[in-house]
Design a protein around this motif. Structure first.
Motif, PDB file in Angstrom:
ATOM      1  N   GLN A  29      -1.430 -27.759   9.048  1.00 38.56           N
ATOM      2  CA  GLN A  29      -0.530 -28.108   7.950  1.00 38.56           C
ATOM      3  C   GLN A  29       0.284 -26.897   7.486  1.00 38.56           C
ATOM      4  N   LEU A  30      -0.289 -25.711   7.623  1.00 34.73           N
ATOM      5  CA  LEU A  30       0.389 -24.497   7.171  1.00 34.73           C
ATOM      6  C   LEU A  30       1.256 -23.848   8.251  1.00 34.73           C
ATOM      7  N   TYR A  31       0.856 -23.983   9.494  1.00 26.35           N
ATOM      8  CA  TYR A  31       1.546 -23.319  10.597  1.00 26.35           C
ATOM      9  C   TYR A  31       2.139 -24.364  11.527  1.00 26.35           C
ATOM     10  N   LYS A  32       3.418 -24.299  11.708  1.00 28.62           N
ATOM     11  CA  LYS A  32       4.130 -25.269  12.557  1.00 28.62           C
ATOM     12  C   LYS A  32       4.698 -24.610  13.816  1.00 28.62           C
ATOM     13  N   GLY A  33       4.217 -23.430  14.160  1.00 22.97           N
ATOM     14  CA  GLY A  33       4.747 -22.689  15.302  1.00 22.97           C
ATOM     15  C   GLY A  33       4.307 -23.263  16.641  1.00 22.97           C
ATOM     16  N   PRO A  34       4.722 -22.626  17.709  1.00 22.98           N
ATOM     17  CA  PRO A  34       4.491 -23.148  19.050  1.00 22.98           C
ATOM     18  C   PRO A  34       3.104 -22.863  19.629  1.00 22.98           C
ATOM     19  N   LEU A  35       2.349 -21.996  19.002  1.00 26.26           N
ATOM     20  CA  LEU A  35       1.046 -21.619  19.545  1.00 26.26           C
ATOM     21  C   LEU A  35      -0.089 -22.334  18.818  1.00 26.26           C
ATOM     22  N   MET A  87      -9.606 -24.651  23.581  1.00 27.66           N
ATOM     23  CA  MET A  87      -8.804 -23.488  23.954  1.00 27.66           C
ATOM     24  C   MET A  87      -8.220 -23.703  25.351  1.00 27.66           C
ATOM     25  N   GLN A  88      -9.032 -24.222  26.267  1.00 31.65           N
ATOM     26  CA  GLN A  88      -8.551 -24.484  27.622  1.00 31.65           C
ATOM     27  C   GLN A  88      -7.482 -25.575  27.623  1.00 31.65           C
ATOM     28  N   LEU A  89      -7.675 -26.616  26.842  1.00 35.05           N
ATOM     29  CA  LEU A  89      -6.697 -27.700  26.744  1.00 35.05           C
ATOM     30  C   LEU A  89      -5.383 -27.187  26.165  1.00 35.05           C
ATOM     31  N   ASP A  90      -5.465 -26.368  25.125  1.00 34.28           N
ATOM     32  CA  ASP A  90      -4.258 -25.802  24.529  1.00 34.28           C
ATOM     33  C   ASP A  90      -3.486 -24.960  25.543  1.00 34.28           C
ATOM     34  N   ALA A  91      -4.201 -24.140  26.305  1.00 34.94           N
ATOM     35  CA  ALA A  91      -3.540 -23.317  27.328  1.00 34.94           C
ATOM     36  C   ALA A  91      -2.921 -24.191  28.407  1.00 34.94           C
ATOM     37  N   SER A  92      -3.611 -25.248  28.770  1.00 28.23           N
ATOM     38  CA  SER A  92      -3.082 -26.177  29.764  1.00 28.23           C
ATOM     39  C   SER A  92      -1.798 -26.843  29.275  1.00 28.23           C
ATOM     40  N   LYS A  93      -1.774 -27.226  28.024  1.00 32.65           N
ATOM     41  CA  LYS A  93      -0.564 -27.830  27.440  1.00 32.65           C
ATOM     42  C   LYS A  93       0.586 -26.834  27.401  1.00 32.65           C
ATOM     43  N   LEU A  94       0.293 -25.585  27.061  1.00 31.22           N
ATOM     44  CA  LEU A  94       1.333 -24.557  27.083  1.00 31.22           C
ATOM     45  C   LEU A  94       1.875 -24.375  28.499  1.00 31.22           C
ATOM     46  N   ALA A  95       1.001 -24.351  29.482  1.00 31.69           N
ATOM     47  CA  ALA A  95       1.428 -24.164  30.868  1.00 31.69           C
ATOM     48  C   ALA A  95       2.266 -25.343  31.351  1.00 31.69           C
ATOM     49  N   ARG A  96       1.907 -26.562  30.973  1.00 25.56           N
ATOM     50  CA  ARG A  96       2.676 -27.747  31.368  1.00 25.56           C
ATOM     51  C   ARG A  96       4.040 -27.777  30.706  1.00 25.56           C
ATOM     52  N   ASP A  99       5.463 -22.892  29.583  1.00 25.12           N
ATOM     53  CA  ASP A  99       5.188 -21.662  28.841  1.00 25.12           C
ATOM     54  C   ASP A  99       3.986 -20.958  29.471  1.00 25.12           C
ATOM     55  N   ARG A 100       4.048 -20.741  30.772  1.00 24.23           N
ATOM     56  CA  ARG A 100       2.900 -20.171  31.485  1.00 24.23           C
ATOM     57  C   ARG A 100       2.546 -18.770  30.981  1.00 24.23           C
ATOM     58  N   VAL A 101       3.549 -17.983  30.656  1.00 22.67           N
ATOM     59  CA  VAL A 101       3.273 -16.641  30.139  1.00 22.67           C
ATOM     60  C   VAL A 101       2.535 -16.750  28.808  1.00 22.67           C
ATOM     61  N   TRP A 102       2.964 -17.660  27.940  1.00 28.36           N
ATOM     62  CA  TRP A 102       2.276 -17.884  26.666  1.00 28.36           C
ATOM     63  C   TRP A 102       0.855 -18.389  26.899  1.00 28.36           C
ATOM     64  N   GLY A 105      -1.234 -15.450  28.106  1.00 27.24           N
ATOM     65  CA  GLY A 105      -1.381 -14.542  26.979  1.00 27.24           C
ATOM     66  C   GLY A 105      -2.322 -15.078  25.917  1.00 27.24           C
ATOM     67  N   TYR A 106      -2.189 -16.369  25.631  1.00 28.18           N
ATOM     68  CA  TYR A 106      -3.063 -17.017  24.644  1.00 28.18           C
ATOM     69  C   TYR A 106      -4.529 -16.916  25.070  1.00 28.18           C
ATOM     70  N   LEU A 107      -4.801 -17.202  26.331  1.00 32.28           N
ATOM     71  CA  LEU A 107      -6.179 -17.119  26.827  1.00 32.28           C
ATOM     72  C   LEU A 107      -6.700 -15.690  26.773  1.00 32.28           C
ATOM     73  N   MET A 108      -5.885 -14.761  27.230  1.00 30.09           N
ATOM     74  CA  MET A 108      -6.326 -13.361  27.246  1.00 30.09           C
ATOM     75  C   MET A 108      -6.573 -12.819  25.841  1.00 30.09           C
ATOM     76  N   VAL A 109      -5.644 -13.067  24.948  1.00 26.47           N
ATOM     77  CA  VAL A 109      -5.802 -12.579  23.574  1.00 26.47           C
ATOM     78  C   VAL A 109      -6.995 -13.263  22.897  1.00 26.47           C
ATOM     79  N   SER A 110      -7.178 -14.559  23.141  1.00 30.70           N
ATOM     80  CA  SER A 110      -8.323 -15.276  22.564  1.00 30.70           C
ATOM     81  C   SER A 110      -9.642 -14.670  23.016  1.00 30.70           C
ATOM     82  N   VAL A 111      -9.767 -14.400  24.299  1.00 31.14           N
ATOM     83  CA  VAL A 111     -11.014 -13.847  24.829  1.00 31.14           C
ATOM     84  C   VAL A 111     -11.232 -12.422  24.338  1.00 31.14           C
ATOM     85  N   VAL A 112     -10.208 -11.589  24.402  1.00 32.62           N
ATOM     86  CA  VAL A 112     -10.351 -10.188  23.992  1.00 32.62           C
ATOM     87  C   VAL A 112     -10.638 -10.084  22.494  1.00 32.62           C
TER      88      VAL A 112
END
Length: 126
Positions: A29-35, A87-96, A99-102, A105-112
């Motif tokens: 509700q607060l964040y409407k961004g792409p990630l 997290m995996q589903l979100d990354a899959s949706k970004l890739a589809r 937004d493969r780079v996102w 990046g999302y997976l890497m930043v999440s894990v780190v």
């Protein structure tokens, strides 16, 4: 494993899932961004708490299922709260969405950051 262990894990898992749903809803509700910020916040905060509590409860990773606190809180609540599959589903949706780079990046930043949060929580508990 006893029936009481199953009960505590189930109750904790239900509470953790409700908390994950509520926080995901509020962040959405607060964040409407792409990630997928909601999943990210949930997983990093959950990693911090589990790192902190695992030291507080003196948990060995090979034996974290046995007593009430481990079963109800670590496996139940925090297991229901954090969400590797989302997290995996979100990354899959970004890739589809091309937004493969996102996605990577999302997976890497999440894990780190999740690992760093768990380590920081454990450090604070010590």
């Amino acid at each position: 494993m006893t029936a009481l262990d199953v009960f505590w894990v189930g109750l904790g898992g239900g509470l953790g899932s409700l908390l994950r749903w509520w926080i995901g809803l509020r962040v959405g509700q607060l964040y409407k961004g792409p990630l997928p910020l909601g999943t990210f916040v949930i997983n990093v905060s959950g990693a911090f708490v589990i790192g902190y509590l695992s030291i507080l409860f003196s948990v060995d990773w090979r034996d974290r299922y046995g007593d009430f606190l481990n079963a109800a809180v670590l496996t139940g609540i925090l297991g229901g709260y954090t969400t590797f599959s989302s997290m995996q589903l979100d990354a899959s949706k970004l890739a589809r969405a091309k937004d493969r780079v996102w996605a990577v990046g999302y997976l890497m930043v999440s894990v780190v950051l999740g690992l760093a949060a768990a380590a920081f929580g454990a450090w604070l508990a010590r």
